[in-house]
Design a protein around this motif. Structure first.
Motif, PDB file in Angstrom:
ATOM      1  N   GLU A   1      64.214  45.214  21.153  1.00  5.51           N
ATOM      2  CA  GLU A   1      62.894  45.616  21.645  1.00  5.51           C
ATOM      3  C   GLU A   1      62.773  47.134  21.602  1.00  5.51           C
ATOM      4  O   GLU A   1      63.769  47.859  21.612  1.00  5.51           O
ATOM      5  CB  GLU A   1      62.717  45.122  23.073  1.00  5.51           C
ATOM      6  N   ASP A   2      61.534  47.605  21.572  1.00  7.76           N
ATOM      7  CA  ASP A   2      61.306  49.039  21.648  1.00  7.76           C
ATOM      8  C   ASP A   2      61.733  49.539  23.021  1.00  7.76           C
ATOM      9  O   ASP A   2      61.606  48.840  24.024  1.00  7.76           O
ATOM     10  CB  ASP A   2      59.835  49.372  21.421  1.00  7.76           C
ATOM     11  N   ALA A   3      62.274  50.755  23.048  1.00  7.51           N
ATOM     12  CA  ALA A   3      62.692  51.372  24.303  1.00  7.51           C
ATOM     13  C   ALA A   3      61.802  52.569  24.584  1.00  7.51           C
ATOM     14  O   ALA A   3      61.412  53.295  23.658  1.00  7.51           O
ATOM     15  CB  ALA A   3      64.146  51.816  24.216  1.00  7.51           C
ATOM     16  N   GLU A   4      61.486  52.760  25.831  1.00  7.21           N
ATOM     17  CA  GLU A   4      60.703  53.923  26.252  1.00  7.21           C
ATOM     18  C   GLU A   4      61.663  54.940  26.864  1.00  7.21           C
ATOM     19  O   GLU A   4      62.182  54.722  27.959  1.00  7.21           O
ATOM     20  CB  GLU A   4      59.640  53.513  27.269  1.00  7.21           C
ATOM     21  N   ILE A   5      61.925  56.008  26.111  1.00  8.79           N
ATOM     22  CA  ILE A   5      62.817  57.080  26.576  1.00  8.79           C
ATOM     23  C   ILE A   5      62.076  58.392  26.374  1.00  8.79           C
ATOM     24  O   ILE A   5      61.701  58.740  25.245  1.00  8.79           O
ATOM     25  CB  ILE A   5      64.142  57.112  25.779  1.00  8.79           C
ATOM     26  N   GLU A   6      61.863  59.104  27.444  1.00 14.95           N
ATOM     27  CA  GLU A   6      61.148  60.373  27.337  1.00 14.95           C
ATOM     28  C   GLU A   6      61.992  61.388  26.587  1.00 14.95           C
ATOM     29  O   GLU A   6      63.149  61.623  26.910  1.00 14.95           O
ATOM     30  CB  GLU A   6      60.828  60.918  28.724  1.00 14.95           C
ATOM     31  N   SER A   7      61.390  61.974  25.551  1.00 12.17           N
ATOM     32  CA  SER A   7      62.021  63.072  24.818  1.00 12.17           C
ATOM     33  C   SER A   7      60.907  63.903  24.213  1.00 12.17           C
ATOM     34  O   SER A   7      59.758  63.479  24.187  1.00 12.17           O
ATOM     35  CB  SER A   7      62.960  62.546  23.725  1.00 12.17           C
ATOM     36  N   GLU A   8      61.253  65.064  23.713  1.00 12.57           N
ATOM     37  CA  GLU A   8      60.253  65.920  23.072  1.00 12.57           C
ATOM     38  C   GLU A   8      59.884  65.411  21.681  1.00 12.57           C
ATOM     39  O   GLU A   8      58.939  65.891  21.084  1.00 12.57           O
ATOM     40  CB  GLU A   8      60.779  67.353  22.993  1.00 12.57           C
ATOM     41  N   ILE A   9      60.598  64.430  21.171  1.00  9.53           N
ATOM     42  CA  ILE A   9      60.361  63.901  19.830  1.00  9.53           C
ATOM     43  C   ILE A   9      59.349  62.768  19.885  1.00  9.53           C
ATOM     44  O   ILE A   9      58.345  62.778  19.190  1.00  9.53           O
ATOM     45  CB  ILE A   9      61.682  63.409  19.195  1.00  9.53           C
TER      46      ILE A   9
ATOM     47  N   SER B   1      58.799  56.449  22.309  1.00 11.31           N
ATOM     48  CA  SER B   1      58.996  55.065  21.891  1.00 11.31           C
ATOM     49  C   SER B   1      60.038  55.009  20.778  1.00 11.31           C
ATOM     50  O   SER B   1      59.863  55.632  19.726  1.00 11.31           O
ATOM     51  CB  SER B   1      57.667  54.470  21.410  1.00 11.31           C
ATOM     52  N   TRP B   2      61.090  54.258  20.999  1.00 10.52           N
ATOM     53  CA  TRP B   2      62.211  54.178  20.067  1.00 10.52           C
ATOM     54  C   TRP B   2      62.504  52.719  19.736  1.00 10.52           C
ATOM     55  O   TRP B   2      62.508  51.864  20.620  1.00 10.52           O
ATOM     56  CB  TRP B   2      63.463  54.793  20.686  1.00 10.52           C
ATOM     57  N   GLN B   3      62.789  52.442  18.467  1.00 15.02           N
ATOM     58  CA  GLN B   3      63.245  51.115  18.049  1.00 15.02           C
ATOM     59  C   GLN B   3      64.733  51.032  18.354  1.00 15.02           C
ATOM     60  O   GLN B   3      65.475  51.965  18.060  1.00 15.02           O
ATOM     61  CB  GLN B   3      63.006  50.916  16.545  1.00 15.02           C
ATOM     62  N   THR B   4      65.181  49.937  18.959  1.00 15.76           N
ATOM     63  CA  THR B   4      66.598  49.799  19.300  1.00 15.76           C
ATOM     64  C   THR B   4      67.311  48.916  18.288  1.00 15.76           C
ATOM     65  O   THR B   4      66.710  48.060  17.648  1.00 15.76           O
ATOM     66  CB  THR B   4      66.780  49.193  20.708  1.00 15.76           C
TER      67      THR B   4
ATOM     68  N   PHE C   1      69.079  54.035  18.198  1.00 16.17           N
ATOM     69  CA  PHE C   1      67.684  54.262  18.536  1.00 16.17           C
ATOM     70  C   PHE C   1      67.075  55.006  17.363  1.00 16.17           C
ATOM     71  O   PHE C   1      67.608  56.047  16.948  1.00 16.17           O
ATOM     72  CB  PHE C   1      67.563  55.095  19.814  1.00 16.17           C
ATOM     73  N   SER C   2      65.982  54.488  16.820  1.00 12.30           N
ATOM     74  CA  SER C   2      65.397  55.110  15.636  1.00 12.30           C
ATOM     75  C   SER C   2      63.913  55.362  15.814  1.00 12.30           C
ATOM     76  O   SER C   2      63.247  54.726  16.631  1.00 12.30           O
ATOM     77  CB  SER C   2      65.615  54.218  14.406  1.00 12.30           C
ATOM     78  N   THR C   3      63.436  56.305  15.009  1.00 10.26           N
ATOM     79  CA  THR C   3      62.014  56.605  14.934  1.00 10.26           C
ATOM     80  C   THR C   3      61.755  57.261  13.586  1.00 10.26           C
ATOM     81  O   THR C   3      62.696  57.665  12.884  1.00 10.26           O
ATOM     82  CB  THR C   3      61.556  57.509  16.099  1.00 10.26           C
ATOM     83  N   GLU C   4      60.493  57.352  13.220  1.00  4.53           N
ATOM     84  CA  GLU C   4      60.114  58.021  11.972  1.00  4.53           C
ATOM     85  C   GLU C   4      59.401  59.307  12.305  1.00  4.53           C
ATOM     86  O   GLU C   4      58.575  59.363  13.226  1.00  4.53           O
ATOM     87  CB  GLU C   4      59.251  57.096  11.128  1.00  4.53           C
ATOM     88  N   LEU C   5      59.709  60.343  11.543  1.00  5.17           N
ATOM     89  CA  LEU C   5      59.101  61.664  11.694  1.00  5.17           C
ATOM     90  C   LEU C   5      58.478  62.048  10.359  1.00  5.17           C
ATOM     91  O   LEU C   5      59.148  62.653   9.522  1.00  5.17           O
ATOM     92  CB  LEU C   5      60.148  62.700  12.090  1.00  5.17           C
ATOM     93  N   GLY C   6      57.238  61.672  10.133  1.00  2.00           N
ATOM     94  CA  GLY C   6      56.613  61.929   8.835  1.00  2.00           C
ATOM     95  C   GLY C   6      57.321  61.132   7.758  1.00  2.00           C
ATOM     96  O   GLY C   6      57.439  59.912   7.847  1.00  2.00           O
TER      97      GLY C   6
ATOM     98  N   ASP D   1      74.687  56.502  27.860  1.00  2.00           N
ATOM     99  CA  ASP D   1      75.027  57.803  27.282  1.00  2.00           C
ATOM    100  C   ASP D   1      74.172  58.100  26.053  1.00  2.00           C
ATOM    101  O   ASP D   1      73.722  59.237  25.860  1.00  2.00           O
ATOM    102  CB  ASP D   1      76.512  57.857  26.909  1.00  2.00           C
ATOM    103  N   VAL D   2      73.958  57.095  25.206  1.00  2.00           N
ATOM    104  CA  VAL D   2      73.125  57.297  24.018  1.00  2.00           C
ATOM    105  C   VAL D   2      71.695  57.607  24.450  1.00  2.00           C
ATOM    106  O   VAL D   2      71.048  58.499  23.904  1.00  2.00           O
ATOM    107  CB  VAL D   2      73.181  56.077  23.071  1.00  2.00           C
ATOM    108  N   GLU D   3      71.187  56.894  25.454  1.00  2.00           N
ATOM    109  CA  GLU D   3      69.839  57.156  25.961  1.00  2.00           C
ATOM    110  C   GLU D   3      69.740  58.565  26.548  1.00  2.00           C
ATOM    111  O   GLU D   3      68.736  59.251  26.358  1.00  2.00           O
ATOM    112  CB  GLU D   3      69.454  56.116  27.016  1.00  2.00           C
TER     113      GLU D   3
END
Length: 178
Positions: free
Chosen positions: A125-133, A136-139, A149-154, A168-170
């Motif tokens: 499931e997607d995870a909600e972790i606050e970051s400056e990036i 919403s992160w795919q787990t 934890f992955s996401t796309e940046l452009g 720890d990863v979170e």
């Protein structure tokens, strides 16, 4: 005059005596080597990852990196390549010696997950972790206990992964900036 070749008497006690002498010699050699052997330092060598971030930024690359590392964590590897296929990576050991890594490059998330988590990693499931990036992160997980934890940046994909506990990863994900 016919002389017969001399022969020594072979006996069971003679063989035991020779065996004892050989064992004593081997033990003495091992002890002597142990005295003069230097203690090896197996602790990992830290790398200066902040310099790599500065070099990347000077080259016009926007690499995702932690603002700082938590107390006791050390960076042990950095990958930075510019050019036609820019790549960024950082390997970190937690204070417990567990691994957390980050990889950013122009590739699909699936490619990064297959290479760094597992070929058979399962999407969660997607995870909600606050970051400056992003928040919403795919787990991802695998049977061996690795997490990602992955996401796309452009055009680029970003993967944070490791064998460290999920917490720890979170925590690492929450420290990311660009």
């Amino acid at each position: 005059m016919s002389e017969q070749p001399s022969r020594y008497t072979r006996s069971f006690s003679g063989m035991i005596g020779a065996l004892i002498v050989t064992v004593v010699f081997v033990l003495a050699f091992v002890a002597w080597r142990g005295i003069f052997r230097a203690e090896s330092d197996d602790s990992p060598e830290p790398v200066d990852w902040q310099d790599s971030v500065e070099v990347a930024q000077q080259a016009g690359l926007e690499v995702v990196h932690p603002r700082e590392l938590p107390a006791g964590w050390i960076a042990t590897s950095v990958e930075l390549e510019a050019g036609d296929d820019p790549r960024w990576g950082l390997g970190v050991l937690t204070d417990e010696g567990d691994f957390v890594g980050i990889r950013q490059r122009d590739a699909s998330v699936d490619e990064l997950v297959e290479e760094y988590v597992d070929e058979k990693a399962e999407a969660g499931e997607d995870a909600e972790i606050e970051s400056e990036i992003t928040d919403s992160w795919q787990t991802w997980t695998d049977e061996g206990g690795d997490h990602g934890f992955s996401t796309e940046l452009g055009d680029e994909s970003l993967l944070v992964y490791g064998s460290a506990p999920v917490e720890d990863v979170e925590a690492f994900v929450g420290l990311l900036t660009q």
